[in-house]
Design a protein around this motif. Structure first.
Motif: not given
Length: 118
Positions: A29-35
């Motif tokens: 998840l550190s490589t991702c924008d989250m929503g």
């Protein structure tokens, strides 16, 4: 195989609080924008909150601003949504989504039901 698994949804009284979690496997998840999005019965899925990969910049829908808070714990590979001062209008299935910034591929969880009784 990438999986996003939401949890924490339940029946709660108006004015109450919940914390939703979104745990990832097969995806860092550190490589991702989250929503977070939500979908109420008979309505379209709508944006709720987001937190960026870089610097953890957050954004919120006007309807939840000041009541909800999104956060992330990259060490636990998990994103959270704190829901406070809940209203009946917040009743919906809440979905977690991740957009990997290396290739813009988006992933969705299966959702968790939040029901607010008035």
């Amino acid at each position: 195989q990438v999986q996003l698994v939401e949890s924490g949804g339940r029946l709660v009284q108006a004015g109450g609080s919940l914390r939703l979690s979104c745990a990832a496997s097969g995806l860092t998840l550190s490589t991702c924008d989250m929503g977070w999005f939500r979908q109420a019965p008979g309505k379209d899925r709508e944006f709720v909150a987001a937190i960026s990969r870089s610097f953890g910049v957050t954004s919120y829908a006007d309807s939840v601003k000041g009541r909800f808070a999104v956060s992330r714990d990259n060490a636990k590979n998990t994103v959270y949504l704190q829901l406070n001062s809940l209203k009946s209008d917040d009743t919906a299935i809440y979905y977690c989504t991740a957009k990997r910034t290396t290739d813009d591929r988006r992933y969705w969880g299966q959702g968790t039901q939040v029901t607010v009784s008035s």
